[in-house]
Design a protein around this motif. Sequence first.
Motif, mmCIF file in Angstrom:
data_model
loop_
_atom_site.group_PDB
_atom_site.id
_atom_site.type_symbol
_atom_site.label_atom_id
_atom_site.label_comp_id
_atom_site.label_asym_id
_atom_site.label_seq_id
_atom_site.Cartn_x
_atom_site.Cartn_y
_atom_site.Cartn_z
ATOM 1 N N VAL A 7 36.813 34.931 35.090
ATOM 2 C CA VAL A 7 37.778 35.049 36.184
ATOM 3 C C VAL A 7 37.252 34.358 37.439
ATOM 4 O O VAL A 7 37.979 33.606 38.103
ATOM 5 N N ALA A 8 35.977 34.562 37.771
ATOM 6 C CA ALA A 8 35.395 33.935 38.961
ATOM 7 C C ALA A 8 35.402 32.414 38.831
ATOM 8 O O ALA A 8 35.718 31.694 39.784
ATOM 9 N N THR A 9 35.082 31.905 37.658
ATOM 10 C CA THR A 9 35.081 30.459 37.430
ATOM 11 C C THR A 9 36.488 29.886 37.550
ATOM 12 O O THR A 9 36.693 28.834 38.156
ATOM 13 N N ALA A 10 37.459 30.588 37.000
ATOM 14 C CA ALA A 10 38.849 30.132 37.097
ATOM 15 C C ALA A 10 39.324 30.125 38.547
ATOM 16 O O ALA A 10 40.020 29.196 38.976
ATOM 17 N N ALA A 60 37.908 35.185 50.959
ATOM 18 C CA ALA A 60 36.691 34.507 51.420
ATOM 19 C C ALA A 60 36.104 33.647 50.305
ATOM 20 O O ALA A 60 35.611 32.538 50.557
ATOM 21 N N TYR A 61 36.185 34.118 49.062
ATOM 22 C CA TYR A 61 35.684 33.361 47.917
ATOM 23 C C TYR A 61 36.436 32.043 47.760
ATOM 24 O O TYR A 61 35.838 31.018 47.447
ATOM 25 N N ALA A 62 37.727 32.066 48.022
ATOM 26 C CA ALA A 62 38.518 30.830 47.925
ATOM 27 C C ALA A 62 38.039 29.794 48.938
ATOM 28 O O ALA A 62 38.037 28.600 48.658
ATOM 29 N N ALA A 63 37.593 30.249 50.093
ATOM 30 C CA ALA A 63 37.128 29.335 51.138
ATOM 31 C C ALA A 63 35.708 28.844 50.881
ATOM 32 O O ALA A 63 35.389 27.699 51.199
ATOM 33 N N ASP A 64 34.848 29.692 50.305
ATOM 34 C CA ASP A 64 33.450 29.314 50.096
ATOM 35 C C ASP A 64 32.878 30.048 48.878
ATOM 36 O O ASP A 64 32.170 31.057 49.024
ATOM 37 N N PRO A 65 33.160 29.548 47.673
ATOM 38 C CA PRO A 65 32.725 30.237 46.449
ATOM 39 C C PRO A 65 31.210 30.415 46.344
ATOM 40 O O PRO A 65 30.750 31.432 45.830
ATOM 41 N N ASP A 66 30.435 29.464 46.828
ATOM 42 C CA ASP A 66 28.985 29.581 46.717
ATOM 43 C C ASP A 66 28.454 30.786 47.479
ATOM 44 O O ASP A 66 27.569 31.491 47.005
ATOM 45 N N VAL A 67 28.978 31.026 48.650
ATOM 46 C CA VAL A 67 28.506 32.129 49.491
ATOM 47 C C VAL A 67 29.021 33.475 48.994
ATOM 48 O O VAL A 67 28.299 34.467 49.005
ATOM 49 N N TRP A 68 30.246 33.516 48.523
ATOM 50 C CA TRP A 68 30.902 34.777 48.203
ATOM 51 C C TRP A 68 30.892 35.152 46.723
ATOM 52 O O TRP A 68 31.425 36.196 46.341
ATOM 53 N N ARG A 69 30.295 34.344 45.854
ATOM 54 C CA ARG A 69 30.334 34.594 44.404
ATOM 55 C C ARG A 69 29.772 35.970 44.033
ATOM 56 O O ARG A 69 30.385 36.716 43.266
ATOM 57 N N THR A 70 28.602 36.309 44.558
ATOM 58 C CA THR A 70 27.981 37.583 44.200
ATOM 59 C C THR A 70 28.867 38.757 44.588
ATOM 60 O O THR A 70 29.064 39.684 43.800
ATOM 61 N N ARG A 71 29.423 38.708 45.781
ATOM 62 C CA ARG A 71 30.297 39.806 46.219
ATOM 63 C C ARG A 71 31.568 39.861 45.384
ATOM 64 O O ARG A 71 32.063 40.938 45.060
ATOM 65 N N LEU A 72 32.125 38.685 45.042
ATOM 66 C CA LEU A 72 33.321 38.682 44.203
ATOM 67 C C LEU A 72 33.022 39.296 42.840
ATOM 68 O O LEU A 72 33.809 40.096 42.333
ATOM 69 N N LEU A 73 31.895 38.936 42.242
ATOM 70 C CA LEU A 73 31.528 39.511 40.942
ATOM 71 C C LEU A 73 31.406 41.029 41.043
ATOM 72 O O LEU A 73 31.836 41.744 40.136
ATOM 73 N N GLN A 74 30.850 41.512 42.139
ATOM 74 C CA GLN A 74 30.746 42.960 42.349
ATOM 75 C C GLN A 74 32.125 43.601 42.447
ATOM 76 O O GLN A 74 32.381 44.650 41.849
ATOM 77 N N VAL A 75 33.019 42.975 43.193
ATOM 78 C CA VAL A 75 34.377 43.512 43.353
ATOM 79 C C VAL A 75 35.106 43.503 42.016
ATOM 80 O O VAL A 75 35.744 44.497 41.638
ATOM 81 N N LEU A 76 35.022 42.407 41.287
ATOM 82 C CA LEU A 76 35.709 42.321 40.000
ATOM 83 C C LEU A 76 35.178 43.354 39.016
ATOM 84 O O LEU A 76 35.935 43.919 38.224
#
Length: 115
Positions: A7-10, A60-76
């Motif tokens: 999901v994060a990669t997509a 925020a992940y849409a704007a900067d995936p490199d910075v927000w990836r870890t937090r997005l994975l936690q949320v997902l």
Amino acid sequence: MTEVDLVATALATGAAAGLTDTSLGAVHDLHTVLRDAISRRLSDGCDGVRGGYGVRVLHAYAADPDVWRTRLLQVLTAELDLDEEILGAARAVLRADRGAGHVIVDVVGCGARSG
């Protein structure tokens, strides 16, 4: 690849396609469907409070995936049930991106090859 990674990669692939190449309209459109489904689920999961932490991380992940990836994975992982609707939408984004057939221009030979 785990479901969360899928999901994060997509999400990152679709956001990048929308920003860089208008010929990848299908990828961008499928990304919008995926992002909206996730946003709806995250909003529903916040005890009725719209615009919770998970939604903010998604944007925020849409704007900067490199910075927000870890937090997005936690949320997902913690806040979202990755059901078949979301997983199917993520797979569709990645399939469309693969099928887009990026073109690489060979300046020396003035030819083009797909790659």
